[in-house]
Design an enzyme around this catalytic site. Sequence first.
Site, PDB file in Angstrom:
ATOM      1  CB  CYS A  92      14.681 -30.733  -0.042  1.00 17.87           C
ATOM      2  SG  CYS A  92      13.690 -32.222  -0.350  1.00 17.87           S
ATOM      3  CG  ASP A  94       9.015 -30.938   1.379  1.00 13.90           C
ATOM      4  OD1 ASP A  94       8.208 -30.004   1.562  1.00 13.90           O
ATOM      5  OD2 ASP A  94       8.872 -32.065   1.891  1.00 13.90           O
ATOM      6  NE  ARG A  96       6.758 -30.351   4.063  1.00  9.90           N
ATOM      7  CZ  ARG A  96       6.965 -31.396   4.866  1.00  9.90           C
ATOM      8  NH1 ARG A  96       6.259 -31.510   5.981  1.00  9.90           N
ATOM      9  NH2 ARG A  96       7.875 -32.303   4.575  1.00  9.90           N
ATOM     10  CG  HIS A 148      12.893 -30.476   4.574  1.00  8.23           C
ATOM     11  ND1 HIS A 148      11.746 -31.206   4.819  1.00  8.23           N
ATOM     12  CD2 HIS A 148      13.333 -30.863   3.354  1.00  8.23           C
ATOM     13  CE1 HIS A 148      11.503 -31.999   3.774  1.00  8.23           C
ATOM     14  NE2 HIS A 148      12.450 -31.810   2.877  1.00  8.23           N
ATOM     15  CB  CYS A 151      13.695 -34.987   4.496  1.00 12.31           C
ATOM     16  SG  CYS A 151      14.310 -35.157   2.810  1.00 12.31           S
TER      17      CYS A 151
END
Length: 282
Positions: A92, A94, A96, A148, A151
């Site tokens: 992803c 993202d 993090r 994750h 999300c």
Amino acid sequence: QQRLGRGVQAARRRLLPDIGLRRLPDSWVSPEALWDYAEEGQEDPTDDVDERFNADFGARNRAWRQTVLSDDPELFDAIGKGQAPKYLWIGCCDSRVAPETMVQARPGEIFVHRNIANMVVSTDTNLRAALKFAVDYLQVEHIIVCGHYDCGGLKAASSQKDHDAPLENWLTNIRDICRLHQDELDAIIDPIERHKRLVELNVIEQCLNLFKTGDVQGRRAETSSRPDLYECAFPRIHGMVFEPSDGILRKLPIDFRHYLKKYKDVYQMYESRDFRESYIDA
């Protein structure tokens, strides 16, 4: 930018076409190291946003480079000659969920493709190009699909809201995952737990989408036909989920043999014997 050295400034001027003569540069000039901005920023603090950004990233790059060199002085010489990663990571966007960070990978170890909600969409040219290059040219041995928890893409697709194109076009693929597993998801009472299960189901479906592709099927059939060269069929597919709140990467228990057997008549395009026969005839 403002703080280029005289030599670099002169070189940059050469890149601008002369209106009368239309001269073009006959050589390449390397840009200044970003950390030069960091050094100058310390000496001459500025209120300019871009300058502060350059100084910040420059300092980070210099610190990272020094750390890498202290651990492996020959690394940059090695990766400067090319790459030979064993892993393709589909994850992803993202911030993090950075693969190199969470598994302490060194530069050159992981070939990475990232998009919203770690999707494997057959019509996504970006993903398919990365997959093709990784499987056929880099010949990676493992493909990891990593989702994750928490999300945002999956949360958005779970809502009854139009997020407008092109985002909603992309989220439609996730809404299909919700539809395929609606009964299981509706049975989960707690919304947080329901979201976590959706994250896992999405990873499973994206792994299956990899198995559907001719790129993966062809390579696996080819490698499985040569037990003298490969110990098993490659690439191996792995479904994983990362938990941002504790930093743990978790492997999902997926019975790929069950799915491959169940949907063989629908999706299978290659057989190992096709490659084995061509190898014997050669």
